[in-house]
Design a protein around this motif. Structure first.
Motif, PDB file in Angstrom:
ATOM      1  N   MET A 117      22.146  25.371  38.496  1.00 50.77           N
ATOM      2  CA  MET A 117      22.049  26.625  39.246  1.00 50.77           C
ATOM      3  C   MET A 117      21.345  27.683  38.404  1.00 50.77           C
ATOM      4  N   ASN A 118      20.633  28.574  39.074  1.00 47.97           N
ATOM      5  CA  ASN A 118      19.873  29.625  38.411  1.00 47.97           C
ATOM      6  C   ASN A 118      20.449  30.977  38.807  1.00 47.97           C
ATOM      7  N   PRO A 119      20.891  31.799  37.820  1.00 46.25           N
ATOM      8  CA  PRO A 119      21.507  33.095  38.161  1.00 46.25           C
ATOM      9  C   PRO A 119      20.595  33.997  38.978  1.00 46.25           C
ATOM     10  N   GLY A 120      19.310  34.001  38.679  1.00 45.29           N
ATOM     11  CA  GLY A 120      18.386  34.857  39.415  1.00 45.29           C
ATOM     12  C   GLY A 120      18.301  34.473  40.878  1.00 45.29           C
ATOM     13  N   ARG A 121      18.227  33.168  41.145  1.00 41.10           N
ATOM     14  CA  ARG A 121      18.142  32.707  42.525  1.00 41.10           C
ATOM     15  C   ARG A 121      19.458  32.944  43.259  1.00 41.10           C
ATOM     16  N   THR A 122      20.558  32.780  42.541  1.00 44.58           N
ATOM     17  CA  THR A 122      21.871  33.032  43.152  1.00 44.58           C
ATOM     18  C   THR A 122      22.007  34.485  43.564  1.00 44.58           C
ATOM     19  N   LEU A 123      21.634  35.398  42.658  1.00 41.74           N
ATOM     20  CA  LEU A 123      21.745  36.829  42.960  1.00 41.74           C
ATOM     21  C   LEU A 123      20.759  37.239  44.051  1.00 41.74           C
ATOM     22  N   ALA A 124      19.590  36.592  44.088  1.00 47.33           N
ATOM     23  CA  ALA A 124      18.629  36.884  45.165  1.00 47.33           C
ATOM     24  C   ALA A 124      19.223  36.481  46.516  1.00 47.33           C
ATOM     25  N   THR A 125      19.916  35.357  46.550  1.00 47.00           N
ATOM     26  CA  THR A 125      20.586  34.935  47.785  1.00 47.00           C
ATOM     27  C   THR A 125      21.676  35.922  48.165  1.00 47.00           C
ATOM     28  N   THR A 126      22.425  36.380  47.180  1.00 48.01           N
ATOM     29  CA  THR A 126      23.474  37.373  47.433  1.00 48.01           C
ATOM     30  C   THR A 126      22.892  38.636  48.053  1.00 48.01           C
ATOM     31  N   GLY A 127      21.793  39.117  47.471  1.00 48.92           N
ATOM     32  CA  GLY A 127      21.158  40.326  48.000  1.00 48.92           C
ATOM     33  C   GLY A 127      20.639  40.137  49.406  1.00 48.92           C
ATOM     34  N   ARG A 128      20.071  38.968  49.691  1.00 48.93           N
ATOM     35  CA  ARG A 128      19.553  38.706  51.038  1.00 48.93           C
ATOM     36  C   ARG A 128      20.680  38.689  52.065  1.00 48.93           C
ATOM     37  N   VAL A 129      21.802  38.050  51.712  1.00 52.46           N
ATOM     38  CA  VAL A 129      22.939  37.975  52.634  1.00 52.46           C
ATOM     39  C   VAL A 129      23.517  39.358  52.895  1.00 52.46           C
ATOM     40  N   LEU A 130      23.679  40.151  51.845  1.00 55.14           N
ATOM     41  CA  LEU A 130      24.222  41.499  52.017  1.00 55.14           C
ATOM     42  C   LEU A 130      23.308  42.375  52.864  1.00 55.14           C
ATOM     43  N   THR A 131      22.000  42.205  52.695  1.00 56.97           N
ATOM     44  CA  THR A 131      21.053  42.968  53.499  1.00 56.97           C
ATOM     45  C   THR A 131      21.159  42.591  54.971  1.00 56.97           C
ATOM     46  N   GLN A 132      21.293  41.296  55.248  1.00 55.11           N
ATOM     47  CA  GLN A 132      21.437  40.847  56.631  1.00 55.11           C
ATOM     48  C   GLN A 132      22.721  41.389  57.254  1.00 55.11           C
ATOM     49  N   ILE A 133      23.807  41.308  56.504  1.00 59.85           N
ATOM     50  CA  ILE A 133      25.097  41.754  57.043  1.00 59.85           C
ATOM     51  C   ILE A 133      25.090  43.257  57.271  1.00 59.85           C
ATOM     52  N   ARG A 134      24.426  44.008  56.409  1.00 55.12           N
ATOM     53  CA  ARG A 134      24.395  45.466  56.544  1.00 55.12           C
ATOM     54  C   ARG A 134      23.807  45.888  57.881  1.00 55.12           C
ATOM     55  N   HIS A 135      22.864  45.114  58.389  1.00 55.75           N
ATOM     56  CA  HIS A 135      22.235  45.450  59.666  1.00 55.75           C
ATOM     57  C   HIS A 135      22.993  44.869  60.864  1.00 55.75           C
TER      58      HIS A 135
END
Length: 244
Positions: free
Chosen positions: A1-19
């Motif tokens: 696993m790659n921390p950068g890719r994991t955090l990028a996924t986290t940010g994408r999910v949070l952005t989707q949920i925010r809307h």
């Protein structure tokens, strides 16, 4: 696993949920409203004082399971997961990113639920509010990870709902909400003792009663965390790369 890719996924999910305002309302408010409804039903009785801690475990657990499993499955049904996994993103990165994103929402959800139960519904807590909140957050994260595990096996939203009688209902029935586990038949008591939600209920009841056995509470927290990690690992091993 790659921390950068994991955090990028986290940010994408949070952005989707925010809307998605309905999902945000479901995650943050529905458990609180259900706790309030239970407190209202049993107003002027000692019942809520005894089952209130279990309700803090139960409702966030169920809501996080449903929302997480359906949201993750939607990624597969729309082909988003297949496109993501065609890139260097691994299945572990994907599931861990989802876990972190919904785990952050679980912190907000549990904080609102605990504050409402204690300061609005009048649930008496003799132990540490901070420890109570920690157990509530871990319980909500457990619901998240089990939802991710269910989505790895399910092909449709209907199948996700079918996983509830397998992964959720037995934990509710055998967790000690309706009857203390030590009063259950021996076989059912043994099964209940191995279910993770039982440990969340035990820990919340212990904190609420002001138990001096903090070691047992931390053991329960450790067991909940182990189940959550195990669900993520198993989900990453079984998650299909192709959209069914």
């Amino acid at each position: 696993m790659n921390p950068g890719r994991t955090l990028a996924t986290t940010g994408r999910v949070l952005t989707q949920i925010r809307h998605d305002h309905r999902t945000v309302a479901l995650l943050l408010l529905v458990p609180t409203l259900l706790i309030g409804l239970v407190a209202w039903i049993f107003s002027d009785t000692p019942v809520f004082a005894s089952i209130g801690p279990a309700m803090i475990a139960l409702f966030p657990f169920i809501v996080m399971f449903l929302v997480t499993s359906i949201a993750t499955l939607r990624e597969r049904r729309t082909g988003t997961l297949e496109r993501l996994l065609a890139m260097p993103l691994g299945r572990g990165d994907f599931l861990l990113g989802y876990t972190i994103a919904f785990g952050l929402l679980a912190v907000a959800q549990a904080s609102i639920a605990v504050a409402f139960a204690v300061w609005v519904c009048g649930l008496e807590i003799d132990g540490s509010i901070g420890l109570l909140l920690l157990v509530a957050v871990m319980d909500a994260v457990l619901g998240t990870t089990l939802g991710l595990l269910a989505s790895a096996f399910a092909r449709t939203e209907f199948q996700v709902v079918q996983f509830m009688p397998v992964l959720v209902f037995p934990q509710i029935l055998l967790g000690g909400i309706f009857l203390p586990r030590d009063q259950l038949p021996e076989v059912l008591q043994t099964i209940g003792d191995w279910l993770p939600l039982s440990h969340a209920i035990d820990a919340l009841n212990a904190v609420a009663s002001g138990s001096d056995d903090t070691a047992a509470i931390w053991i329960d927290i450790g067991i909940i965390a182990a189940y959550a990690v195990g669900a993520v690992v198993l989900g990453s091993l079984t998650l299909r790369r192709r959209t069914p």
